[in-house]
Design an enzyme around this catalytic site. Structure first.
Site, PDB file in Angstrom:
ATOM      1  N   ASP A 107      -3.736   0.103   9.934  1.00 14.84           N
ATOM      2  CA  ASP A 107      -4.834   0.977  10.355  1.00 14.84           C
ATOM      3  C   ASP A 107      -6.094   0.626   9.571  1.00 14.84           C
ATOM      4  OD1 ASP A 107      -4.383   1.895   7.831  1.00 14.84           O
ATOM      5  OD2 ASP A 107      -3.684   3.885   8.428  1.00 14.84           O
TER       6      ASP A 107
ATOM      7  N   GLU B 202       0.842  -1.187   0.000  1.00 16.98           N
ATOM      8  CA  GLU B 202       0.000   0.000   0.000  1.00 16.98           C
ATOM      9  C   GLU B 202       0.884   1.246   0.000  1.00 16.98           C
ATOM     10  OE1 GLU B 202      -2.140   0.382   3.652  1.00 16.98           O
ATOM     11  OE2 GLU B 202      -3.008   2.328   3.112  1.00 16.98           O
TER      12      GLU B 202
ATOM     13  N   ASP C 270      -0.798  -0.846   5.727  1.00 16.46           N
ATOM     14  CA  ASP C 270      -0.685  -0.224   7.046  1.00 16.46           C
ATOM     15  C   ASP C 270      -1.582  -0.925   8.052  1.00 16.46           C
ATOM     16  OD1 ASP C 270       1.070   1.670   6.196  1.00 16.46           O
ATOM     17  OD2 ASP C 270      -0.457   3.208   5.816  1.00 16.46           O
TER      18      ASP C 270
ATOM     19  N   ASP D  75      -7.632   2.062   7.109  1.00 20.51           N
ATOM     20  CA  ASP D  75      -7.473   2.141   5.661  1.00 20.51           C
ATOM     21  C   ASP D  75      -6.763   0.918   5.106  1.00 20.51           C
ATOM     22  OD1 ASP D  75      -8.735   4.329   4.789  1.00 20.51           O
ATOM     23  OD2 ASP D  75      -6.926   5.445   4.197  1.00 20.51           O
TER      24      ASP D  75
END
Ligand code: TSJ
Length: 641
Positions: free
Chosen positions: A499, A424, A497, A501
Site C-alpha cells: 500500500d 515493515e 505492505d 505506506d
C-alpha cells in the site's frame, strides 16, 4: 547484384557481416532491448559526429510503425565518391566492419569510441536498410537487405536543395524478435546528447501507437544539464561552468553545490559516459581538493595543519565533466573507463585555473563550501564511530543493545548465502520469523517510519533507532566508511505492505541505502519482495489456494474456479507464516525485484525529486510505484502455482 560480378571483395564483406550475425552479442552487447538500443545509438552517433565536426545543426530520430527506425541529419551528406578500394563510400560504410574512421576527417568522434561498432554492424543485423544522401544538389539512395546484402548500387535520384543523410532500417526479427524500443530510454540519451552539445537540436518522433514528439535543444549545454539534475534541490550558488584546452584535449566543466549529501561526478568523453571514471576524473578531483585547501589556508578558515579531505570537499557537489579528445582508449570491465593518462594533467590544469578564480570571485560561496566541508568531516568521524561501535557489539557475547531483541539471525555465516529481510511492522516480522528458512534467512522488523535520509542531518540519521539497527545488522558501515566486504548479507530484501505506506517506507529505505550504502545498490544486493495482492480459494476450502499479483491475473484465475472466494490482502499481517513463506520468501517460488542503478544521472535526479522539498512529486511517485508493473524486466524468478 548479379552473381557474375561477385568479386573476392564481395565475399570477404559477406563473411564479415556473417560473423556479426552469428555472434551479435560480441558486437552490440546483447540481443535484448539494450542491443536494439545500441543499433539506434550507433546510427545516431554518426550524425552526432557530423555535428561535432560543426557541419550539422539538426537531427531527427523516428521510431516508426512496424519497428522501423530512422535517423536524419542536415549535415554535408555522406561522401558519394568512389573510395580508393574501388567501392563507393556509402556502400563501404554499410558493408565493411569498422570502415567508419578510415575515410573520416573528423578528429573527435563518438562513433569511433566505445559504441563504435560501425554502421555495417547495424546493417548486418537488419532485415533491410536504406540510406539517402542529399549532397551537392543531388539526391542519392542505396538499399541493403537480409543482413547487409546489397540490394542494388548507389542510385542518383535527381536534384535537391537539401543537404544531409538519412538512414532507415528494420532490425532483424530473427535476432531481436518483437522487441520495441522504449521511448524513455531513447529520449534520455538524446536529451543527454543535447546537453553535451550546446545548441544542437534533436527531434524525437514516436509514430507508434498514440504517437509522441519531443524536441531537445539546450543553448547553455552543460550548465542546463547540471540544473536539470539538481532539480528540486536547495542549491548553494548558481551553476558555474568553465572550459579550456590543454594540448589536443578540450575540457568543459559545469558544477553546482547543493544541500544534498551525495557527491556526483558525471564524466563524458566524446559524448560517451565514462561510468567507470578514469584519469580525467582523477584530474578533476585532485585539482578541486588542492585549490580548495589552498584557498582555505590563505583565508585562515582551517587553522589546523591537516588538509580537508577531497571527499569532504565534494559533499553536495554535482559536477559534469565533458572532454573532447582524439585517439581515446577505453578500459575497465565494461570499457567505460578512460585510459588516456594525459587526460589527467589536462583536466587538472583547466580546473585549477578556473576554480581558483571562482573562489576568489565568490568569497561568500567559498566560505559556505568550506563550512560544509568541515561539517562533512565531522559526519565522517561519526561514521567511523559507527563502525567502531558495531565492531564492539560483534565481539561481545551478544548481550549488547536493543538490536538483539529485534534481529532474528540466520545460522549460516557465509554472506553469499545469507538473506536479510527488512520487514515493515512487528506482526509481519513475527510471521516472517516463523516462516523463514532458519539457515539462510534473517529477519529485521522495523517499527514506524524511518526519517528521510535526503533531508536529515547525518548525526540524527545515524542515531535513529531503525537505521542504526539496519546499519549494525548489515555490518558494512556507512558512507564514507562503507565496505561491501564487511557486509554480512548479499541479499537485502525489503518486505513492506503493498500500500501507500509500504511504498513510502520502501522509498525511505532506498534513499537511505543510496546515501549511506550506495555500493549495495550498484552491486545489485538490494531487492524488493513482492507479496501477492490476492488469494483465490474455492469456497469449500478443499483445494490449495492460488495467489495473484495483479488484478488481471486474479480475474483469470478466479474464472477457473466454480465458486471462488477472493481475498484482497491489505497488509502482510493478513497472511499467516506458511502463506508468507510460500508466496514471498521461498526462493523456489517467490518473485523478487532487483533494484539496480544503471543510469547514475537519472538516479540522482530521481532521488533529489523524490526525497527533496516537493511532497507532491514524492506522492505521485509513490502512487506510481505501488503497482510494480509486470513489464519490469528485473523480475528474477516468477513461478506460481
Ligand atoms: F554512418 C551512417 F551511415 F550510419 C550515418 C552517417 C548515419 C547518419 C544518420 C548520418 C551519417 C552522416 C555522415 N552524416 N553526416 C556524415 N558525414 C560524413 O560522412 C562526411 C561528410 C563530409 C566529409 C568531408 O570531409 O567533406 C566527411 C564526412 C565524414
Amino acid at each position: 547484384m548479379a552473381i557474375a560480378s561477385y568479386t573476392e571483395e564481395d565475399i570477404r564483406v559477406l563473411e564479415g557481416l556473417e560473423a556479426v550475425r552469428k555472434r551479435p552479442g560480441m558486437y552490440i552487447g546483447s540481443t535484448g532491448i539494450r542491443g536494439l538500443h545500441h543499433l539506434l545509438q550507433e546510427i545516431v552517433d554518426n550524425a552526432i559526429d557530423e555535428a561535432l565536426a560543426g557541419a550539422c545543426t539538426e537531427i531527427t530520430v523516428r521510431l516508426e510503425k512496424e519497428r522501423v527506425l530512422s535517423v536524419r541529419d542536415n549535415g554535408r551528406g555522406i561522401p558519394v565518391g568512389v573510395h580508393e578500394t574501388g567501392i563507393p563510400t556509402p556502400q563501404l560504410v554499410f558493408t565493411r566492419l569498422h570502415a567508419g574512421g578510415k575515410f573520416s576527417t573528423a578528429s573527435y568522434k563518438v562513433s569511433g569510441g566505445l559504441h563504435g561498432v560501425g554502421a555495417a554492424v547495424v546493417n548486418a543485423l537488419s532485415q533491410w536498410l536504406e540510406v539517402e544522401i542529399c549532397r551537392d544538389g543531388r539526391r542519392y539512395r542505396q538499399r541493403f537487405r537480409e543482413g547487409g546484402g546489397i540490394d542494388g548500387p548507389l542510385e542518383e535520384l535527381g536534384r535537391t536543395r537539401k543537404r544531409g543523410s538519412t538512414v532507415r532500417f528494420l532490425p532483424d526479427r530473427e535476432i531481436f524478435g518483437d522487441l520495441e524500443l522504449s521511448y524513455r530510454m531513447v529520449a534520455d540519451r538524446l536529451r543527454e546528447l543535447c546537453f553535451l552539445n550546446a545548441g544542437l537540436t534533436i527531434h524525437l518522433e514516436d509514430l507508434r501507437g498514440e504517437g509522441r514528439k519531443e524536441t531537445f535543444r539546450f543553448q547553455e549545454g552543460l550548465t542546463e544539464f547540471v540544473a536539470y539534475l539538481n532539480t528540486g534541490k536547495r542549491t548553494v550558488h548558481p551553476v558555474h561552468s568553465f572550459s579550456g584546452k590543454s594540448g589536443t584535449i578540450f575540457v568543459e566543466v559545469a558544477f553546482q553545490y547543493s544541500d544534498a549529501y551525495s557527491e556526483s561526478l558525471l564524466s563524458f568523453v566524446n559524448c560517451i559516459n565514462t561510468v567507470e571514471g578514469g584519469y580525467h576524473e582523477t584530474g578533476f578531483r585532485s585539482a578541486l581538493t588542492r585549490v580548495m585547501n589552498e584557498y582555505a589556508r590563505k583565508l585562515g578558515v582551517w587553522r589546523k595543519k591537516e588538509n580537508l579531505a577531497g571527499e569532504d570537499l565534494r559533499e553536495g557537489l554535482l559536477a559534469i565533466l565533458s572532454l573532447r579528445m582524439p585517439e581515446t582508449e577505453f578500459e575497465g570491465q565494461t570499457k567505460m573507463k578512460l585510459g588516456n593518462t594525459e587526460a589527467r594533467a589536462a583536466v587538472e590544469a583547466v580546473t585549477s585555473a578556473h576554480m581558483t578564480a571562482f573562489l576568489e570571485e565568490n568569497p561568500d560561496v567559498a566560505r559556505k563550501l568550506l563550512a560544509r566541508a568541515t561539517s562533512a568531516r565531522q559526519a565522517r568521524e561519526a561514521a567511523r564511530k559507527v563502525r567502531e561501535a558495531s565492531r564492539k557489539s560483534k565481539s561481545g557475547t551478544g548481550a549488547n543493545t536493543s538490536l538483539n531483541g529485534k534481529l532474528t539471525r540466520c545460522s549460516s555465516r557465509k554472506p553469499v548465502d545469507c538473506e536479510l529481510f527488512i520487514v515493515e511492522g512487528d506482526s509481519a516480522g513475527g510471521n516472517a520469523k516463523q516462516g523463514r528458512d532458519r539457515r539462510t534467512q534473517a529477519i529485521l522488523p522495523l517499527r514506524g517510519k524511518p526519517p528521510n535520509a535526503q533531508r536529515t542531518a547525518v548525526k540524527k540519521l545515524l542515531s535513529n533507532k531503525e537505521f542504526s539497527a539496519v546499519i549494525q545488522t548489515i555490518g558494512g558501515g556507512v558512507h564514507p566508511d562503507f565496505s561491501l566486504r564487511r557486509c554480512r548479507y548479499h541479499k537485502i530484501i525489503l518486505l513492506a505492505d503493498a500500500d501507500e505506506d509500504g511504498a513510502h517506507i520502501r522509498c525511505l529505505l532506498l534513499t537511505f541505502f543510496y546515501r549511506f550504502m550506495r555500493p549495495l545498490l550498484l552491486g545489485g544486493y538490494i531487492y524488493i519482495a513482492r507479496p501477492p495482492l490476492y488469494k483465490i480459494a474455492s469456497r469449500k476450502g478443499r483445494s490449495k489456494p492460488t495467489y495473484a499479483w495483479t488484478r488481471q491475473e486474479m480475474e483469470a484465475i478466479a474464472r477457473r474456479y466454480r465458486n471462488p472466494t477472493i481475498q484482497r490482502y491489505k497488509g502482510l499481517g493478513e497472511m499467516n507464516s506458511t502463506q508468507l513463506w510460500e508466496t514471498t520468501m521461498n526462493p523456489e517460488t517467490r518473485s523478487l525485484l532487483q533494484v539496480t542503478i544503471n543510469d547514475t544521472a537519472a538516479a540522482e535526479r530521481q532521488v533529489s525529486i523524490l526525497m527533496g522539498d516537493e511532497p507532491a512529486a514524492r506522492r505521485q511517485f509513490i502512487v506510481e510505484t505501488i503497482d510494480f508493473g509486470l513489464e519490469d524486466d528485473e523480475i528474477l524468478s516468477l513461478s506460481r502455482s
